[in-house]
Design a protein around this motif. Structure first.
Motif, PDB file in Angstrom:
ATOM      1  N   LEU A 126      27.862  -7.542  59.170  1.00 15.47           N
ATOM      2  CA  LEU A 126      28.734  -6.302  58.831  1.00 15.47           C
ATOM      3  C   LEU A 126      28.798  -5.503  60.055  1.00 15.47           C
ATOM      4  O   LEU A 126      27.862  -4.911  60.340  1.00 15.47           O
ATOM      5  N   ILE A 127      30.103  -4.974  60.184  1.00 18.68           N
ATOM      6  CA  ILE A 127      30.348  -3.754  61.365  1.00 18.68           C
ATOM      7  C   ILE A 127      30.981  -2.919  60.363  1.00 18.68           C
ATOM      8  O   ILE A 127      32.181  -3.181  59.685  1.00 18.68           O
ATOM      9  N   VAL A 128      30.462  -1.513  60.242  1.00 16.46           N
ATOM     10  CA  VAL A 128      30.764  -0.705  59.606  1.00 16.46           C
ATOM     11  C   VAL A 128      31.018   0.563  60.458  1.00 16.46           C
ATOM     12  O   VAL A 128      30.081   1.053  61.360  1.00 16.46           O
ATOM     13  N   TYR A 129      32.178   1.248  60.421  1.00 20.02           N
ATOM     14  CA  TYR A 129      32.342   2.503  61.224  1.00 20.02           C
ATOM     15  C   TYR A 129      33.418   3.329  60.757  1.00 20.02           C
ATOM     16  O   TYR A 129      33.813   3.500  59.922  1.00 20.02           O
ATOM     17  N   TYR A 130      33.338   4.687  61.451  1.00 24.83           N
ATOM     18  CA  TYR A 130      34.128   5.622  60.981  1.00 24.83           C
ATOM     19  C   TYR A 130      34.864   5.929  62.475  1.00 24.83           C
ATOM     20  O   TYR A 130      34.235   5.691  63.485  1.00 24.83           O
ATOM     21  N   SER A 131      36.102   6.251  62.559  1.00 28.72           N
ATOM     22  CA  SER A 131      36.769   6.638  63.592  1.00 28.72           C
ATOM     23  C   SER A 131      37.965   7.664  63.234  1.00 28.72           C
ATOM     24  O   SER A 131      38.848   7.344  62.398  1.00 28.72           O
ATOM     25  N   HIS A 132      38.050   8.857  63.830  1.00 29.46           N
ATOM     26  CA  HIS A 132      38.989   9.958  63.603  1.00 29.46           C
ATOM     27  C   HIS A 132      40.191   9.475  64.413  1.00 29.46           C
ATOM     28  O   HIS A 132      41.413   9.549  63.954  1.00 29.46           O
ATOM     29  N   LEU A 150      34.375  -6.428  58.701  1.00 27.26           N
ATOM     30  CA  LEU A 150      34.656  -5.094  59.593  1.00 27.26           C
ATOM     31  C   LEU A 150      35.123  -4.219  58.315  1.00 27.26           C
ATOM     32  O   LEU A 150      36.126  -4.499  57.658  1.00 27.26           O
ATOM     33  N   LYS A 151      34.267  -3.071  58.277  1.00 30.21           N
ATOM     34  CA  LYS A 151      34.731  -2.331  57.289  1.00 30.21           C
ATOM     35  C   LYS A 151      34.957  -0.991  57.813  1.00 30.21           C
ATOM     36  O   LYS A 151      33.939  -0.379  58.451  1.00 30.21           O
ATOM     37  N   ARG A 152      35.851  -0.020  57.294  1.00 28.22           N
ATOM     38  CA  ARG A 152      35.834   1.576  57.763  1.00 28.22           C
ATOM     39  C   ARG A 152      35.002   2.171  57.013  1.00 28.22           C
ATOM     40  O   ARG A 152      34.600   3.210  57.465  1.00 28.22           O
ATOM     41  N   HIS A 153      34.516   1.745  55.712  1.00 28.06           N
ATOM     42  CA  HIS A 153      33.683   2.584  54.939  1.00 28.06           C
ATOM     43  C   HIS A 153      32.650   1.767  54.521  1.00 28.06           C
ATOM     44  O   HIS A 153      32.768   0.541  53.960  1.00 28.06           O
ATOM     45  N   GLY A 154      31.365   2.542  54.662  1.00 28.01           N
ATOM     46  CA  GLY A 154      30.262   1.523  54.180  1.00 28.01           C
ATOM     47  C   GLY A 154      29.674   1.924  52.720  1.00 28.01           C
ATOM     48  O   GLY A 154      30.037   3.013  52.443  1.00 28.01           O
ATOM     49  N   SER A 155      29.274   0.899  52.133  1.00 24.84           N
ATOM     50  CA  SER A 155      28.644   1.310  50.786  1.00 24.84           C
ATOM     51  C   SER A 155      27.398   0.503  50.886  1.00 24.84           C
ATOM     52  O   SER A 155      27.177  -0.678  51.571  1.00 24.84           O
ATOM     53  N   ILE A 192      26.614  -0.162  63.112  1.00 24.27           N
ATOM     54  CA  ILE A 192      27.369   1.048  62.447  1.00 24.27           C
ATOM     55  C   ILE A 192      27.808   1.753  63.768  1.00 24.27           C
ATOM     56  O   ILE A 192      27.447   1.992  64.705  1.00 24.27           O
ATOM     57  N   GLY A 193      29.136   2.091  63.651  1.00 25.36           N
ATOM     58  CA  GLY A 193      30.010   2.728  64.655  1.00 25.36           C
ATOM     59  C   GLY A 193      30.063   4.323  64.086  1.00 25.36           C
ATOM     60  O   GLY A 193      30.707   4.548  62.997  1.00 25.36           O
TER      61      GLY A 193
END
Ligand code: FMN
Length: 151
Positions: free
Chosen positions: A5-11, A36-41, A53-54
């Motif tokens: 799982l690749i989970v990240y945040y990016s503005h 690939l997910k933009r929001h982790g849970s 984690i990004g």
């Protein structure tokens, strides 16, 4: 099948470019599933063999969404011990976020972490994207070997 799982945040999209390149690298290894997910849970997290984690650095720290995600994982006591963990992120001048994320992964979740975290100044160039690609491939090979050995 081993799962990553690749989970990240990016503005502004820089960490997202890194996350996508990492996913492309991981997908070069056959028999590994990559999400690939933009929001982790915290939900379902224990089904992955590796979590990356990004986290971009804002105000010398990780953003609230990443903090919240890590706190949720801890609160629900998700068993991540021994899973392969890595942290990455774009930064401008100090780059604390990926280091802090990796620290939590190692100290609190007892994950087997890839050191050092992967930091890229602002927008990743060709060389930066290649580093991301390599990180993805390395992690995928690592979990594919471990899963083979267990089978
Ligand atoms: C309001 C603001 C605060 C920032 N604070 C930091 C900081 O403390 N340290 C740092 O290394 N970079 C800092 N940066 C730079 C960002 O980390 C950089 O722009 C990065 O590429 C953002 O990643 P993203 O596109 O994935 O959101 C800051 C940027 C903004 C706009």
């Amino acid at each position: 099948m081993p799962k990553i799982l690749i989970v990240y945040y990016s503005h502004t999209g820089n960490t997202e470019k890194m996350a996508k390149a990492i996913a492309r690298g991981a997908r070069t290894v056959q028999g590994v599933e990559v999400e690939l997910k933009r929001h982790g849970s915290a939900w379902g997290l224990d089904s992955y063999d590796s979590i990356l984690i990004g986290a971009p650095t804002y105000h010398r720290n990780m953003t609230n969404s990443i903090k919240k995600f890590l706190e949720e994982v801890a609160f629900h006591n998700v068993g991540l011990k021994g899973k392969v963990g890595a942290a990455f992120g774009s930064y401008g001048w100090s780059g604390e976020a990926p280091r802090r994320v990796l620290e939590v992964m190692e100290k609190r979740f007892e994950m087997k972490v890839v050191k050092p975290p992967l930091l890229i100044e602002y927008t990743p160039d060709e060389k930066g994207l290649e580093e991301c690609h390599k990180l993805g491939a390395n992690v995928a090979e690592q979990i594919s070997r471990t899963t083979d050995a267990r089978a």
